[in-house]
Design a protein around this motif. Structure first.
Motif, mmCIF file in Angstrom:
data_model
loop_
_atom_site.group_PDB
_atom_site.id
_atom_site.type_symbol
_atom_site.label_atom_id
_atom_site.label_comp_id
_atom_site.label_asym_id
_atom_site.label_seq_id
_atom_site.Cartn_x
_atom_site.Cartn_y
_atom_site.Cartn_z
ATOM 1 N N VAL A 292 1.674 -5.032 4.611
ATOM 2 C CA VAL A 292 2.250 -5.147 3.261
ATOM 3 C C VAL A 292 3.714 -4.729 3.367
ATOM 4 O O VAL A 292 4.024 -3.539 3.462
ATOM 5 C CB VAL A 292 1.494 -4.252 2.250
ATOM 6 N N PHE A 293 4.588 -5.693 3.408
ATOM 7 C CA PHE A 293 6.020 -5.454 3.593
ATOM 8 C C PHE A 293 6.262 -4.451 4.719
ATOM 9 O O PHE A 293 7.115 -3.573 4.598
ATOM 10 C CB PHE A 293 6.663 -4.957 2.295
ATOM 11 N N LEU B 69 8.617 6.503 6.202
ATOM 12 C CA LEU B 69 7.557 6.584 5.198
ATOM 13 C C LEU B 69 6.232 6.797 5.900
ATOM 14 O O LEU B 69 6.073 6.461 7.056
ATOM 15 C CB LEU B 69 7.475 5.270 4.409
ATOM 16 N N PRO C 257 0.030 6.236 2.235
ATOM 17 C CA PRO C 257 1.249 6.409 1.444
ATOM 18 C C PRO C 257 2.034 7.697 1.701
ATOM 19 O O PRO C 257 3.164 7.812 1.246
ATOM 20 C CB PRO C 257 0.721 6.390 0.007
ATOM 21 N N SER D 37 -2.453 1.019 1.190
ATOM 22 C CA SER D 37 -1.109 0.612 0.777
ATOM 23 C C SER D 37 -0.635 1.398 -0.440
ATOM 24 O O SER D 37 -1.400 1.670 -1.368
ATOM 25 C CB SER D 37 -1.103 -0.878 0.440
ATOM 26 N N SER D 38 0.637 1.722 -0.433
ATOM 27 C CA SER D 38 1.228 2.427 -1.586
ATOM 28 C C SER D 38 1.127 1.580 -2.847
ATOM 29 O O SER D 38 1.128 2.110 -3.958
ATOM 30 C CB SER D 38 2.692 2.764 -1.307
ATOM 31 N N GLY E 45 4.092 3.255 7.346
ATOM 32 C CA GLY E 45 3.706 3.693 6.011
ATOM 33 C C GLY E 45 2.775 2.667 5.382
ATOM 34 O O GLY E 45 2.906 1.466 5.617
ATOM 35 N N GLY E 46 1.822 3.144 4.593
ATOM 36 C CA GLY E 46 0.936 2.234 3.859
ATOM 37 C C GLY E 46 0.110 1.387 4.788
ATOM 38 O O GLY E 46 -0.473 1.880 5.752
ATOM 39 N N ASP E 47 0.064 0.083 4.520
ATOM 40 C CA ASP E 47 -0.643 -0.867 5.369
ATOM 41 C C ASP E 47 0.391 -1.624 6.207
ATOM 42 O O ASP E 47 1.442 -2.004 5.683
ATOM 43 C CB ASP E 47 -1.431 -1.856 4.495
ATOM 44 N N LEU F 208 7.569 -3.106 -5.148
ATOM 45 C CA LEU F 208 7.957 -2.189 -4.080
ATOM 46 C C LEU F 208 9.418 -2.439 -3.747
ATOM 47 O O LEU F 208 9.928 -3.552 -3.951
ATOM 48 C CB LEU F 208 7.079 -2.424 -2.836
ATOM 49 N N MET F 209 10.061 -1.430 -3.229
ATOM 50 C CA MET F 209 11.462 -1.533 -2.784
ATOM 51 C C MET F 209 12.355 -2.082 -3.913
ATOM 52 O O MET F 209 13.243 -2.896 -3.658
ATOM 53 C CB MET F 209 11.570 -2.457 -1.561
ATOM 54 N N PRO G 153 11.474 6.508 -1.943
ATOM 55 C CA PRO G 153 10.526 5.424 -2.202
ATOM 56 C C PRO G 153 9.852 5.590 -3.557
ATOM 57 O O PRO G 153 9.438 6.683 -3.922
ATOM 58 C CB PRO G 153 9.502 5.585 -1.083
ATOM 59 N N ALA G 154 9.768 4.486 -4.272
ATOM 60 C CA ALA G 154 9.043 4.503 -5.542
ATOM 61 C C ALA G 154 8.317 3.177 -5.716
ATOM 62 O O ALA G 154 8.790 2.138 -5.258
ATOM 63 C CB ALA G 154 9.998 4.721 -6.704
ATOM 64 N N VAL G 155 7.184 3.257 -6.376
ATOM 65 C CA VAL G 155 6.450 2.059 -6.769
ATOM 66 C C VAL G 155 6.658 1.905 -8.275
ATOM 67 O O VAL G 155 6.569 2.889 -9.020
ATOM 68 C CB VAL G 155 4.950 2.196 -6.449
ATOM 69 N N GLY H 281 4.908 9.047 -4.169
ATOM 70 C CA GLY H 281 3.510 9.210 -4.566
ATOM 71 C C GLY H 281 2.654 9.810 -3.470
ATOM 72 O O GLY H 281 2.899 9.588 -2.278
HETATM 73 C C1 SAM Z 1 8.925 -1.288 3.427
HETATM 74 S S1 SAM Z 1 7.805 -1.045 2.120
HETATM 75 C C2 SAM Z 1 6.373 -0.604 3.001
HETATM 76 C C3 SAM Z 1 5.121 -0.634 2.201
HETATM 77 C C4 SAM Z 1 3.932 -0.151 2.954
HETATM 78 N N1 SAM Z 1 3.645 -0.985 4.086
HETATM 79 C C5 SAM Z 1 2.682 -0.032 2.069
HETATM 80 O O1 SAM Z 1 1.703 -0.780 2.254
HETATM 81 O O2 SAM Z 1 2.663 0.864 1.232
HETATM 82 C C6 SAM Z 1 8.399 0.484 1.471
HETATM 83 C C7 SAM Z 1 8.159 0.647 -0.005
HETATM 84 O O3 SAM Z 1 6.835 1.068 -0.237
HETATM 85 C C8 SAM Z 1 6.804 1.888 -1.382
HETATM 86 N N2 SAM Z 1 6.272 3.197 -0.991
HETATM 87 C C9 SAM Z 1 5.750 3.521 0.195
HETATM 88 N N3 SAM Z 1 5.274 4.775 0.183
HETATM 89 C C10 SAM Z 1 5.514 5.257 -1.046
HETATM 90 C C11 SAM Z 1 5.244 6.493 -1.697
HETATM 91 N N4 SAM Z 1 4.628 7.487 -1.079
HETATM 92 N N5 SAM Z 1 5.614 6.645 -2.993
HETATM 93 C C12 SAM Z 1 6.223 5.645 -3.646
HETATM 94 N N6 SAM Z 1 6.494 4.452 -3.072
HETATM 95 C C13 SAM Z 1 6.137 4.253 -1.805
HETATM 96 C C14 SAM Z 1 8.206 1.983 -1.920
HETATM 97 O O4 SAM Z 1 8.380 0.963 -2.866
HETATM 98 C C15 SAM Z 1 9.002 1.701 -0.660
HETATM 99 O O5 SAM Z 1 10.290 1.250 -0.972
#
Ligand code: SAM
Length: 417
Positions: free
Chosen positions: A261-262, A205, A180, A286-287, A256-258, A339-340, A396-398, A369
């Motif tokens: 996952v999107f 990200l 994240p 994943s975030s 970013g994240g996994d 997300l997003m 970015p926010a969750v 986060g």
């Molecule tokens: C395109 S998606 C990718 C998600 C990513 N693959 C995952 O598994 O976390 C991007 C969204 O992930 C969320 N996100 C990713 N990193 C974040 C962080 N550090 N803090 C808050 N939201 C985050 C937000 O909702 C952002 O708009």
């Protein structure tokens, strides 16, 4: 007690597969050593009147043979290697004496000087076994051995200890989930592949701090800045991955994240497969789970939520492109993780309320986060649209919707004031 011997030990790797090994004593030492002996394929007999529950479980599953009695002379017949580690000093001495007589290499947990073999501190990384023995003029120093082992294994795992393979450089692409944002939250494998890369194509990200650590010869490309001309942006990224891999480079696609996952990870994997390019997938944190967690919100909690659903909120509920059944989501009792969704949360919350979800449902928005800039804003489903604007929450926010928001220790955020 044997005479003090200051000669260094001679290191060797024993190949114990199918060979008789006897362990005397079923306590903590045996419990720690047995898994490696089992992994080496040794034919293990444990001689001990008692054993810890874990050692007993190894006997129950047939990984070791357990003779429930004290050691007796002759137990080491036809034995290649012995581990003497009981709490019975007389039995230890007798077993050790038999080992000396029968030329059986023997480790002793109670008297290192009387032993004919020492167990090194060992660790493994990617098919490499690291074994460390330190000997000083005062004798062995197992704690120092363990510390050196840890430093080597950690360095090999995260790539900070350069150990170039004498193989031809493997071109191809690794799709690496970077977690994240906190650089510590990438996997060990991801970090090592990053350290071995020639080219890194990174998203905005994810753990961007890690890019600063890369050696100067590594080409770092910002995925958002790849010119795409007549292509879609994603096609241009796919093409860049293909071009660099075909040029024989080892490429990391850091996401970013996994990646799945999107993250469009599979689109990239498919594009690479279509070109016959090897692709390794490295999962990431994943975030959707970790960002709520970092803000003190568990996505499930016993007696509160037995499910969580991760939803993309990048299009509004009434948008014909939406694939989300908001009516069905409004009926769920568990946690919704969006997300997003910062831009569309007003419309989303209204849709959920219109489909029957309580306006009082707790909501938390966690921005950036796991980074130094992390902030949490609390709201309810009724007022989250206004709160996002008033608090200037930015991506970015969750966004977490559900009773789990309220189960943790009180957040220090503005709502509680
Ligand atoms: C395109 S998606 C990718 C998600 C990513 N693959 C995952 O598994 O976390 C991007 C969204 O992930 C969320 N996100 C990713 N990193 C974040 C962080 N550090 N803090 C808050 N939201 C985050 C937000 O909702 C952002 O708009």
């Amino acid at each position: 007690m044997a005479e003090y011997d200051d000669h260094p030990a001679y290191p060797v790797g024993l190949r114990l597969n199918g060979r008789r090994v006897v362990v005397v004593g079923g306590g903590q030492v045996a419990q720690r050593r047995l898994p490696a002996l089992i992994a080496a394929g040794a034919d293990i007999t444990l001689v001990s009147p008692s054993a810890t529950a874990s050692v007993e479980a190894m006997a129950d599953t047939g990984e070791i043979r357990w003779e429930r009695r004290r050691y007796q002379d002759g137990d080491l017949t036809d034995t290649w290697y012995a581990l003497v580690a009981s709490s019975d000093a007389a039995a230890n001495d007798a077993a050790s004496a038999e080992a000396e007589r029968t030329r059986t290499w023997c480790v002793r947990s109670d008297d290192a000087e009387a032993a004919t073999a020492w167990t090194p501190a060992t660790g493994r990384s990617e098919g490499i076994t690291v074994a460390v023995l330190t000997t000083t003029s005062q004798g062995r120093d197992p704690r120092h051995s363990a510390a050196v082992r840890d430093a080597i294994v950690e360095g090999l795992r995260d790539g900070t200890l350069a150990a170039p393979h004498h193989r031809t450089h493997a071109p191809g692409v690794a799709l690496v989930g970077g977690g994240p944002g906190d650089p510590d939250l990438i996997t060990v494998r991801g970090r090592r592949l990053l350290a071995e890369a020639d080219v890194v194509i990174a998203d905005r990200l994810g753990p961007r701090d890690l890019l600063d650590e890369l050696p100067p010869h590594v080409e770092v490309i910002d995925a958002a800045k790849i010119p795409y001309g007549r292509y879609m942006a994603q096609e241009a990224i796919n093409q860049a991955l293909i071009d660099h891999a075909k040029a024989g480079r080892s490429v990391v696609r850091l996401k970013g994240g996994d990646p799945f996952v999107f993250g469009r990870g599979m689109e990239e994997a498919q594009a690479l497969a279509a070109e016959g390019i090897a692709c390794t997938i490295v999962p990431g944190i994943s975030s959707s789970i970790s960002v709520p967690g970092a803000a003190g919100i568990p996505v499930t909690h016993r007696g509160v939520a037995h499910e969580f659903t991760v939803v993309s909120g990048h299009v509004a509920p009434d948008d014909p492109r939406s694939l989300v059944d908001w009516k069905a989501l409004a009926q769920l009792r568990g946690t919704l993780v969006l997300l997003m969704a910062v831009d569309k949360i007003g419309a989303i919350s209204q849709a959920l309320i219109a489909h029957g979800k309580s306006p009082d449902t707790p909501v938390a928005l966690v921005q950036e986060g796991t980074t130094a800039a992390q902030r949490r804003v609390d709201a309810t489903l009724a007022d989250v649209g206004e709160r996002v604007v008033a608090e200037e929450v930015r991506p970015p926010a969750v966004i977490v919707i559900g009773d789990v928001v309220a189960v943790g220790p009180e957040p220090a955020g503005p709502l509680e004031g």
